[in-house]
Each structure stands twice: as C-alpha cells, then as structure tokens.
Design a protein around this motif. Structure first.
Motif, mmCIF file in Angstrom:
data_model
loop_
_atom_site.group_PDB
_atom_site.id
_atom_site.type_symbol
_atom_site.label_atom_id
_atom_site.label_comp_id
_atom_site.label_asym_id
_atom_site.label_seq_id
_atom_site.Cartn_x
_atom_site.Cartn_y
_atom_site.Cartn_z
ATOM 1 N N GLN A 41 7.553 6.686 53.487
ATOM 2 C CA GLN A 41 8.419 7.748 53.359
ATOM 3 C C GLN A 41 9.507 7.741 53.715
ATOM 4 O OE1 GLN A 41 6.654 10.872 50.864
ATOM 5 N NE2 GLN A 41 4.331 9.903 50.614
ATOM 6 N N LEU A 42 10.656 8.463 53.738
ATOM 7 C CA LEU A 42 11.485 9.218 54.165
ATOM 8 C C LEU A 42 12.081 10.179 53.369
ATOM 9 C CD1 LEU A 42 13.698 5.440 53.554
ATOM 10 C CD2 LEU A 42 12.148 6.847 55.420
ATOM 11 N N GLY A 43 12.803 10.867 53.911
ATOM 12 C CA GLY A 43 13.290 12.102 53.757
ATOM 13 C C GLY A 43 12.692 13.169 53.697
ATOM 14 N N ASN A 44 12.951 14.609 53.609
ATOM 15 C CA ASN A 44 12.550 15.602 54.087
ATOM 16 C C ASN A 44 10.771 14.929 53.736
ATOM 17 O OD1 ASN A 44 13.432 17.856 56.096
ATOM 18 N ND2 ASN A 44 15.344 17.400 55.145
ATOM 19 N N PHE A 45 10.137 16.627 54.537
ATOM 20 C CA PHE A 45 8.268 16.426 53.507
ATOM 21 C C PHE A 45 8.613 18.052 53.691
ATOM 22 C CE2 PHE A 45 3.927 15.645 54.374
ATOM 23 C CZ PHE A 45 3.729 14.540 53.957
ATOM 24 N N PRO A 46 7.289 18.081 52.867
ATOM 25 C CA PRO A 46 7.145 17.070 51.243
ATOM 26 C C PRO A 46 7.472 17.630 50.699
ATOM 27 C CG PRO A 46 5.396 19.073 51.798
ATOM 28 C CD PRO A 46 5.309 18.432 53.179
ATOM 29 N N GLN A 47 9.194 17.704 49.715
ATOM 30 C CA GLN A 47 9.797 17.660 48.893
ATOM 31 C C GLN A 47 9.732 18.408 47.506
ATOM 32 O OE1 GLN A 47 13.083 17.438 49.852
ATOM 33 N NE2 GLN A 47 14.236 17.017 47.759
ATOM 34 N N ALA A 48 9.694 19.645 47.380
ATOM 35 C CA ALA A 48 9.922 19.768 46.502
ATOM 36 C C ALA A 48 10.236 19.494 44.645
ATOM 37 C CB ALA A 48 10.393 21.606 46.291
ATOM 38 N N PHE A 49 11.446 18.810 45.254
ATOM 39 C CA PHE A 49 11.986 18.030 43.605
ATOM 40 C C PHE A 49 11.194 16.845 43.284
ATOM 41 C CE2 PHE A 49 16.166 17.500 42.243
ATOM 42 C CZ PHE A 49 15.802 18.523 41.269
ATOM 43 N N SER A 50 10.448 16.322 43.945
ATOM 44 C CA SER A 50 9.621 15.239 44.083
ATOM 45 C C SER A 50 8.594 15.654 43.001
ATOM 46 C CB SER A 50 9.619 14.383 44.976
ATOM 47 O OG SER A 50 10.228 14.142 46.248
ATOM 48 N N HIS A 51 7.449 16.592 43.622
ATOM 49 C CA HIS A 51 6.277 17.039 43.135
ATOM 50 C C HIS A 51 7.016 17.559 41.804
ATOM 51 C CE1 HIS A 51 3.453 16.597 45.934
ATOM 52 N NE2 HIS A 51 4.897 16.315 46.969
ATOM 53 N N VAL A 52 8.207 18.567 41.787
ATOM 54 C CA VAL A 52 8.362 18.820 40.130
ATOM 55 C C VAL A 52 8.427 17.965 39.219
ATOM 56 C CG1 VAL A 52 10.642 19.989 39.105
ATOM 57 C CG2 VAL A 52 9.818 21.282 41.049
ATOM 58 N N GLY A 53 9.093 17.053 39.733
ATOM 59 C CA GLY A 53 9.220 16.230 39.033
ATOM 60 C C GLY A 53 7.479 14.835 38.514
ATOM 61 N N LEU A 54 7.104 15.556 39.819
ATOM 62 C CA LEU A 54 5.205 15.139 39.526
ATOM 63 C C LEU A 54 5.181 15.485 38.085
ATOM 64 C CD1 LEU A 54 3.146 13.622 41.800
ATOM 65 C CD2 LEU A 54 2.441 14.772 39.629
ATOM 66 N N VAL A 55 4.875 16.748 38.352
ATOM 67 C CA VAL A 55 4.857 17.687 37.477
ATOM 68 C C VAL A 55 5.088 17.734 35.506
ATOM 69 C CG1 VAL A 55 3.739 20.186 36.362
ATOM 70 C CG2 VAL A 55 3.267 18.854 38.518
ATOM 71 N N GLY A 56 6.421 17.741 35.694
ATOM 72 C CA GLY A 56 6.760 16.750 34.712
ATOM 73 C C GLY A 56 6.710 15.691 34.020
ATOM 74 N N THR A 57 7.157 14.799 34.978
ATOM 75 C CA THR A 57 6.808 13.778 34.030
ATOM 76 C C THR A 57 5.481 14.016 33.438
ATOM 77 O OG1 THR A 57 8.352 12.816 35.122
ATOM 78 C CG2 THR A 57 6.394 11.319 34.246
ATOM 79 N N ALA A 58 3.997 14.643 33.994
ATOM 80 C CA ALA A 58 3.118 13.660 33.446
ATOM 81 C C ALA A 58 2.515 15.587 32.196
ATOM 82 C CB ALA A 58 1.931 14.648 34.373
ATOM 83 N N LEU A 59 3.344 15.888 32.086
ATOM 84 C CA LEU A 59 3.607 17.312 30.814
ATOM 85 C C LEU A 59 4.118 15.989 29.748
ATOM 86 C CD1 LEU A 59 3.891 20.837 32.697
ATOM 87 C CD2 LEU A 59 1.772 20.076 31.642
ATOM 88 N N ALA A 60 4.930 15.516 29.812
ATOM 89 C CA ALA A 60 6.433 15.253 29.069
ATOM 90 C C ALA A 60 5.216 13.637 28.433
ATOM 91 C CB ALA A 60 7.159 13.927 29.863
ATOM 92 N N LEU A 61 4.034 12.675 29.474
ATOM 93 C CA LEU A 61 3.286 11.923 29.476
ATOM 94 C C LEU A 61 2.371 12.116 28.375
ATOM 95 C CD1 LEU A 61 4.179 9.405 31.745
ATOM 96 C CD2 LEU A 61 5.698 9.248 29.681
ATOM 97 N N TYR A 62 1.559 13.132 28.832
ATOM 98 C CA TYR A 62 0.221 13.695 28.861
ATOM 99 C C TYR A 62 -0.080 15.198 28.369
ATOM 100 C CZ TYR A 62 -0.548 9.101 31.026
ATOM 101 O OH TYR A 62 -0.175 7.970 32.155
ATOM 102 N N GLY A 63 0.836 15.929 28.222
ATOM 103 C CA GLY A 63 0.436 17.385 28.097
ATOM 104 C C GLY A 63 0.891 17.621 26.695
#
Length: 610
Positions: free
Chosen positions: A583-605
């Motif tokens: 992994q690279l860059g600042n940690f943990p990154q809010a935008f990465s975790h927002v992306g995870l939540v949004g994609t999970a909801l889009a795919l399986y919500g």
C-alpha cells in the motif's frame, strides 16, 4: 539508540476517539499520534522518521512482530497477541471517547505462562522536534513542553526509569494478570487531568462501538468489510463539528522515495457527495446530517471564495511548510505540514456541494433554511465561471486546463438545481436560466471533451490523456450507461489506465504503460516528478461503471480483488503498488473506504441488479 526498521504502511492499525487517531504497528509500537486533534502536532512521529522522533512500544522483551492481531468484532478496540517461549500475552489498545482530555489506553494481559514485558515511551512534541522536560507528580510520569503536557500512569504501578530522554519500564505478567497504562494529553497550564477508569472505559468502548455498528442496514455479502469501512469513516470524523478528514496522516508517499507527499488531515469538499451517499445508504443519518451541516458552514460566504478543502472546524487558512528535520517515510521527503492546494481553483466542488445538498434533501434530512439560498448563490457564481480553466479533481500542480470532470460536475450543479425546482415549484429562482445553463454545459462537454477518433472522453479539452474520473459520467447522470460514448470511455480507461490486475491509475501522465510500471510524470499534466501507485477509489469507480453497463460479474470479480488488498485488520491506504504488492499514500484513506462501501451497496445492496 538502536533503530527499528520502518514498517510497511499496511502493517499499521488505527485507533481513535473521534477527535484524533493513532497508528499502531505489528510490533506493538504507536508510531503516529497527533494531540489533541487530527491536525495538531504529532507527539509520536516515528512513522515519518525514526524512533528518535517519538514512539511508544509495549511488547514482550526482545520480541518483534506479533503472532496475531485483530479488532474486537465491530469495534475500534485492537487486540495484539504474542506467543513467546515463556508464555502468551495480549496488549489491548484503544482511545475512549473523550470527556475532555484525550487518553491512549494500553492494557497488558497475561494469557499463558509468565512473560517479561518492555515499555519504551519516547515523547517528542511538534512532529518529533521538541524533547519535553520529564518529571514525576502524583504517581505519574509527566512530560511538559510549551503548551503540551502528557501524563503517564500505570495500574498497578510499574517501575519506570528515565534515560536518554526516554521512559523505560520492564515488568512481568502471568496468566490472568493485567497491567494498564493510560497516557493523557493535557494543556500544560491547567491542573492535573482527571484519572480515567481504564477498565470501565474499555467496557464502554466495546459496547459503544458494537451498538453503533449494529445500525448498519447493509446485510449483503462482505458485510464485515463494509462495517469495518464504516467504522473507519466514523473514526476519521471530528466529532465536535462533523467534518471527516481524508486521512489521519501526512506525507505518506505515493511513491517510495518520491516527493508526492501531502497532508491529508483536512476535510475535502470533493468527497462530500460520495461520503454522504455511503452514510445515508448504510443507515447512518446522524453522521450524514453532521457532515451536511459541516459542509453548509464551510461553504458559507462569498461563492467566489469557495475552497476545495477546509480545516476540521471549517478553518480556511491551511498554510503549507516543510518539516525539514523529518527524513520522511523510507526517505520520502519532503514531509509537508498543511496543504497549499487549498488555494487552487477546482470548479467541480460547486457540483459536489450542490449534489450533496440535493442528496440530503431527498433523504429527508432536517432542512436548513439557508441551504437553498446558498445553493442559488453558488449557481449564480458558477454561471459566470464554468467556462474557466481550473486545476481539476486531482489538484495537479501544473498549468490549469479545461478538465472534463470539472465541466461535468458544473452540469451536475445545474441539473440538480433544475430537478429541485421541478420537484418543488415553491422554491424561488429562475428555472429557465438553469435549464439553459445545463444544456449549454452538456453541449460543450460533448463537443470539446470527446475524442471521436478514439471513442472516449478525455481528461481535458483537446488532450489525449485519460482520467479515471470520467468513469463517474454515468453515475452522475450526465449520460446513460448504455450510451456508446460511455461504453467507449470505460473501455479506453480500462485499457490505458489499468494494470493486469484491473487496478487503475488516476490519469495518464505521458507515455505508454509498460507492464504494470507507472511512467514518469511530465509537466504537461501535473507538474510533478516521479510516479505513483494505482488509485484505489478509481478502481472502485471502475467496478461501479462495469456494473452499470451490465458487466456485473466482471465488476464483482474486481471488487473481490480490491477486498484482498486490505491489510490484516481491513484497512486501505490511498494507493496500491501492484509491482511491490504494498500500500502507498496516506493511511487509512477515507475515500478508499467510501469507495468500498459504495461499490458493495451498488453490487449487492437492495437496489442492486444483475
């Protein structure tokens, strides 16, 4: 002083109290902690230097990495365990929600046999630059320098020894025995802080986090990953104001040894819509409303002065300077404090603010009477300036351009304003003006931002570079997912910005991609030397775009690969290097975790299709 080798970024776990956060390594060392706020000076800054810049390690004597570690289910309470030849021991780390003073609690518990433990506390205020004066007072070790004081106590009391401006202690724990350390920050001019009941605080922290996590409405696959991401977002929320920091760290590099090192301990308007959407969809209305209210306060004022980021309470001045005494993570200098990108012109933020206000209105959040007036003021300014060049979503430090994503978000602002007025004719304003603006922006973007030869939208007017932000075109409704221009753009971005693993870089930086190597940047795009890793939120956007265009199996496969990049406690940084597998860059990154939540909801919500 012996030095420990620097740990990979993914070796860290996060603990926090909703006002600041600490990073704890697999060796049991707290290597980063800013007190009393996320954006305060760090008293432990070994993450960006060496042990001499401050850290606190509690671990078995002569031990290295832990045997195992994990958060307690649905909490931010971290258990780290070591199995040694003499026995087994657990260290539990957490920061209780504060009454007034921030506390860092470390509970050592013997599990089997008898283990000799070592504690090394090296406090260095102001990002490792100030050695405090140490003294004893009322059963505490007290460190004082300028406005800062830190008080350390243990229960039962263990013997401490001070040498080399460091506090050492050595003690043993047998099975069933517990030793608790409490480190408390306090303004140095005030009386001693109130003693914390650490055992009660531990029970309360576990109960509070688990009760909060239980509100998550998502019940689909990978719920544990979604809940962990939501807990991380909650941990990055500054409770007094509702602002959410992009990350709790500064200057973790986007390229090891490079100069792309930025301070992310602030709140970005660009994150507002996606963050608000994730919180609302997951059932966290209180947090969403607090974030919306922070947004309204931050954006208030002259629309021409709207910034891309603000401080935790909406502060506007975030001057950037270099901490020259810190060598940087693995030699990645400079270390930057503050962020001068705050002065950039990024026209997309107008669309993101207005989209957030629309989302909040549709979700039924409490109406704020000045919200619509603010929206109209922002629109009036945007009407006159949307044709101007800007630095774009990615805050490039090269020449301004007509970035296509910025223009698309200007269209979003006009579109959401029109829709609001159509839904509620009682809202004041000239809807005809905003319809005309919406049509003008749409026509110009399609004419000047689309490459007919390559069948793709481009990063900016007339350029050949691509940009992962173009994947948001169908998501925001600029064009339908089945439009050939959308499909062509997704295919081009996937081919030109993607790696063999399907991960995406943010944008083209000149030259062709050879295998998975990131080519050197050129001044024609971002004005910065060196390269960077793949950008994780962009890969989540790709999964969303694939799903919208009917390629759901491919989207889910990509999502599974992204989940596999999380560290052992479920955290993601900003970027990932597929060659070095780190992994690279600042940690943990809010935008990465927002992306995870949004994609999970889009795919399986509940509203997912396919």
């Amino acid at each position: 002083m012996s030095q420990r080798p620097r740990r990979p970024i993914e070796d860290y776990a996060l603990i926090g109290d909703h006002q600041t956060a600490a990073l704890v390594s697999r060796t049991g060392s707290v290597d980063w902690l800013c007190l009393p706020r996320f954006d305060s000076g760090a008293c432990f800054a070994a993450l960006l230097g060496d042990d001499g810049h401050g850290h606190w390690r509690v671990a078995p004597k002569d031990a290295d990495d832990c045997t195992r570690r994990a958060y307690r289910p649905d909490t931010l309470v971290l258990d780290t365990e070591w199995d040694t030849p003499d026995g087994s021991v657990r260290v539990t780390d957490f920061m209780p929600q504060r009454d007034r003073a921030p506390d860092l609690v470390r509970v050592v518990e013997g599990l089997k046999g008898e283990v000799t433990m070592s504690s090394t506390l090296r406090l260095r205020f102001d990002y490792g630059s100030i050695v405090p004066w140490m003294r004893r007072a009322d059963g505490h070790r007290v460190a004082v320098a300028g406005p800062d004081s830190v008080w350390l106590r243990s229960d039962p009391e263990v013997h401490t020894e001070g040498r080399d401006f460091t506090t050492y202690s050595e003690f043993t724990v047998a099975a069933g025995e517990r030793v608790t350390f409490v480190l408390t920050w306090h303004p140095s001019h005030e009386p001693a802080p109130k003693a914390l009941d650490a055992e009660q605080a531990l029970r309360d922290s576990v109960e509070d986090w688990q009760a909060w996590a239980a509100h998550c409405r998502y019940e689909g696959p990978h719920r544990d990953a979604v809940v962990r991401s939501l807990i991380t977002l909650k941990a990055l929320t500054y409770a007094p104001t509702g602002g959410i920091v992009a990350a709790p760290t500064t200057s973790l590099p986007e390229e090891i040894g490079g100069v792309r090192n930025w301070d992310y301990r602030y709140c970005w308007l660009r994150d507002s819509t996606l963050t608000l959407g994730a919180l609302l969809a997951a059932g966290y209305l209180e947090e969403a409303e607090a974030w919306r209210d922070w947004l309204l306060r931050a954006a208030a004022g002259d629309p021409a002065d709207l910034q891309i980021m603000y401080g935790l309470a909406g502060e506007r001045r975030l001057p950037e300077y270099e901490a020259g005494w810190l060598p940087g993570y693995e030699g990645s200098a400079p270390v930057r404090i503050g962020n001068r990108a705050v002065s950039q012109r990024q026209l997309d933020v107008y669309g993101e603010v207005i989209d957030s206000l629309t989302l909040a209105r549709r979700a039924g959040l409490t109406t704020r009477p000045h919200g619509w007036r603010l929206q109209l003021a922002l629109m009036e300014f945007l009407r006159h300036c949307w044709r101007e060049k800007d630095e774009g979503l990615w805050e490039v430090r090269g020449p301004r351009r007509h970035f296509v994503h910025s223009k698309v978000m200007a269209w979003v602002a006009a579109d959401r304003t029109v829709r609001a007025m159509e839904d509620d004719p009682a809202l004041p304003g000239d809807v005809t003006r905003w319809r005309r603006l919406r049509d003008d922006i749409h026509a110009e973007v399609c004419a000047r931002g689309y490459d007919t030869e390559r069948r793709t939208f481009t990063q900016s007017y007339g350029s050949r570079e691509l940009d992962a932000a173009l994947l948001l075109i169908p998501r925001v409704g600029f064009l339908p997912p089945d439009d050939p221009r959308v499909i062509g753009t997704i295919e081009a971005v996937q081919e030109e910005l993607g790696t063999r693993e399907g991960l995406l870089r943010r944008y083209s930086v000149g030259g062709a991609v050879v295998d998975d190597a990131v080519p050197a940047a050129t001044a024609t795009v971002d004005g910065l030397p060196g390269g960077e890793g793949t950008f994780l939120v962009c890969s989540f956007w790709l999964a969303d775009a694939l799903h919208l265009t009917g390629r759901t199996k491919e989207a889910r496969d990509l999502f599974e690969r992204l989940l596999a990049l999380r560290n052992d406690v479920g955290l993601l940084a900003e970027e990932y290097d597929p060659v070095a597998a780190r992994q690279l860059g600042n940690f943990p990154q809010a935008f990465s975790h927002v992306g995870l939540v949004g994609t999970a909801l889009a795919l399986y919500g509940p509203d997912a299709a396919g």
